[in-house]
Enzyme design. Sequence first.
Site, PDB file in Angstrom:
ATOM      1  N   THR A  19     -23.195  -2.934  14.968  1.00 33.03           N
ATOM      2  CA  THR A  19     -22.389  -2.933  13.928  1.00 33.03           C
ATOM      3  C   THR A  19     -21.617  -2.306  15.158  1.00 33.03           C
ATOM      4  O   THR A  19     -20.078  -2.540  15.217  1.00 33.03           O
ATOM      5  CB  THR A  19     -22.351  -1.728  12.820  1.00 33.03           C
ATOM      6  OG1 THR A  19     -22.966  -2.268  12.134  1.00 33.03           O
ATOM      7  CG2 THR A  19     -20.678  -1.161  12.589  1.00 33.03           C
ATOM      8  N   GLU A  60     -30.992  -3.322   5.301  1.00 37.81           N
ATOM      9  CA  GLU A  60     -30.300  -4.681   4.446  1.00 37.81           C
ATOM     10  C   GLU A  60     -30.938  -5.651   4.806  1.00 37.81           C
ATOM     11  O   GLU A  60     -30.479  -6.793   4.921  1.00 37.81           O
ATOM     12  CB  GLU A  60     -29.056  -4.840   5.157  1.00 37.81           C
ATOM     13  CG  GLU A  60     -28.036  -3.576   4.164  1.00 37.81           C
ATOM     14  CD  GLU A  60     -26.564  -3.724   4.383  1.00 37.81           C
ATOM     15  OE1 GLU A  60     -26.305  -4.263   5.246  1.00 37.81           O
ATOM     16  OE2 GLU A  60     -26.192  -2.820   3.687  1.00 37.81           O
ATOM     17  N   GLU A  98     -26.694   4.341   1.449  1.00 40.04           N
ATOM     18  CA  GLU A  98     -25.720   3.727   2.128  1.00 40.04           C
ATOM     19  C   GLU A  98     -24.479   3.460   1.730  1.00 40.04           C
ATOM     20  O   GLU A  98     -24.387   2.895   0.662  1.00 40.04           O
ATOM     21  CB  GLU A  98     -25.668   2.901   3.379  1.00 40.04           C
ATOM     22  CG  GLU A  98     -24.535   2.702   4.391  1.00 40.04           C
ATOM     23  CD  GLU A  98     -24.527   1.606   5.596  1.00 40.04           C
ATOM     24  OE1 GLU A  98     -25.884   0.995   5.766  1.00 40.04           O
ATOM     25  OE2 GLU A  98     -23.753   1.076   5.553  1.00 40.04           O
ATOM     26  N   ARG A 142     -16.327  -1.462  -0.624  1.00 42.67           N
ATOM     27  CA  ARG A 142     -16.712  -2.702  -1.567  1.00 42.67           C
ATOM     28  C   ARG A 142     -17.499  -1.838  -2.604  1.00 42.67           C
ATOM     29  O   ARG A 142     -17.702  -0.560  -2.144  1.00 42.67           O
ATOM     30  CB  ARG A 142     -17.571  -3.946  -0.705  1.00 42.67           C
ATOM     31  CG  ARG A 142     -18.741  -3.089   0.117  1.00 42.67           C
ATOM     32  CD  ARG A 142     -19.469  -3.260   1.106  1.00 42.67           C
ATOM     33  NE  ARG A 142     -18.760  -4.071   2.095  1.00 42.67           N
ATOM     34  CZ  ARG A 142     -19.628  -3.682   3.247  1.00 42.67           C
ATOM     35  NH1 ARG A 142     -19.993  -1.869   3.446  1.00 42.67           N
ATOM     36  NH2 ARG A 142     -18.215  -4.001   4.701  1.00 42.67           N
TER      37      ARG A 142
END
Length: 656
Positions: free
Chosen positions: A79, A168, A243, A369
């Site tokens: 990331t 993920e 998370e 989100r």
Amino acid sequence: YLCTNSYAEEVTYPVDDTSGLGRRFDGIGGLSGGGATSVLLQNYPEQQRNEILDYLFKPNFGASLHLLKVEIGGDAQSTEGTEASHMHNSWDENYNRGYEWWLMKEAKRRNPNILLYGLPWAWPGWIGNGTRDPYTDIELPANYIVKWVLGAKKYHNLTIDFIGIWNEQAYDVKYIKLLRKVLDNNSLQHVRIVAADGGWGIVNDINNDSDLAKAIDYIGVHYPGTESVMSAVQTGKQLWSSEDFSTFNDNIGGGCWARLLNQNYVNGRFTGTISWNLIASYYDALPFARNGLMTANSPWSGSYVVNSPIWMSAHTTQFTLPGWKYMSHGSGVGKLKYGGSYVSLVSPDGKDLTIVIETMSHDHSICVRPPLPAYTVAQQNITINLGGNFAKITEVTAWYSQLRFDGKNDTFMQKVDIKVPNGLIHLRLDVDQVVTITTMKVGQKGRYPNPPPSKPFPVPYKEDFEAYEEVSHPNNFAQQVGVFEVRKSEDTQHGNILRQVVLHSPIHWCPNNLVFPINLIGNFNWTDISVSVDVQIGKENGTDGVFLAARVDKGGCQSFYANGVFFYIFPATKMFYLTYDLSRTQLVAKGSISNLQDGWNNLELIVEGYQLRGSVNGQLTFEHAIDKAPLSGFIGIGTSSYGIADFDNLHIFDTN
Ligand code: 147
């Protein structure tokens, strides 16, 4: 907020343990990694670094976090950058790389009870045993992860409490069971498994496989939007939002975090919530700027900002601990009639009570989100009616925050003691507030003098790597692809050098397989800049080429598409290539280099407006007008492929 409006309806909410309690509370945490989110933290001046760490971890001071989750470095972009693995190769083992060990120790120093949780995003290539799948030979990842847990204890005296599977990405049922077995065989029964740091799919597997159910202690999902599924609740396992957040840390981010911390339990029965990320200690020009509980990405100035999510955390963390229990829905936990929510938590001895109320409005608490369905919140009068064992409480303490959007802030305001006649507490709640009502006498809004003002990245800038221990991550560098570690050079002239050490493509986490190692540094706004560096291809396992770049316009998972001006040299063929991109698809110029030496060579790149000059060993190699390069960006160094290359004596000058 302590007096009510006489004209409005007053709704009563019972807080009563008579009919039993709800689930065990596991804590609130932050995530360092996934990836390189703390990269600029370690080189803060000592005073400010200690202050920042106190705001995060010191009990009864700031965010006072209960949990710290860290990335288990996997040598690949995750990331904001790459975090180094403890085993770059099957024959390699080192427990001093990166900054997560240091961070965990600093957290433990402030709070010996903080719980630690490790999770990989990526894996070094060898874990795939010739494939790109870490589960081809499940012994490899299981032993690799257990070595990380053992290394934490052996080299840093850190006890790891929780281990995850693969962030993920795919999980593998056989692997999870084997991981449990290998942990047990190494006397690590206390290490609990969280699965699977993704969606709800793991619930079906748990329900279909009692051995798997035994191996997994916590179901961890990401960004659940406060909702869980019935089948997950019915497993009886503790549910975590392992998370969450990932939202810009202004007051809307603060509102998001406050709403999540309550409603993750109210709506979803989540008993643990972890913020991605812990602290925004990475360059703002990288993806997801300032998605941390606070911001500290200016180590050269010592400047940092304690953002509102720190104080939203404090409303829960300073008055509870893992092991407390939530009360039951309807008698201490629920939604407020006119919008907002409340949770009540009880200490293990049943004596202490903490109630947290939030009234975050929709538009002031949107998270990144998932999408937030519409709802309304109004000013309201409430009565809390203490019953059961709490009926005898005569006094509580109140802390409150009012998030504002005009630059003024009231966060985590000084406590007020309230008398509780007949178990009744009357409150007037305004919109965008958090109120904590507690029997706990602890709690403090920690404060330090204002940090120094922010300054731009310093120029001129020199780095010769002599001040570091071996395998260190050097100050202010932000490796995006590959791992660049300080090493002792074989030749005495160069002393310490910076070496790209990843030899093979890792099992990557980003959607793209990133294949050109690149390390960024400097000020993204630099336009005219002069930079030079000594480079050498590794004598064994060397790369073909190395580069020096300026105006590099991106990092993160999009690093593959980085534009800028890239000055590549390929010593074997004595060729240089000047390109507009890392991946060398946009060629500006190429040619042979007449004065290339064996071993070390010095590269220099000068960018002024639309003019570009490059030199090798002090002799001009090219001069070119550029039309398509970005107008500003980072300095970059890197290689044309995985393999060894060394860098030394980076000098950056402002040409203005
Ligand atoms: C998460 C990652 O786990 C973090 O490392 C970080 O990249 C974070 C940034 O928001 O995102 O990964 C997600 C990526 C996409 C989604 C959810 C999580 N998504 O689209 O729902």
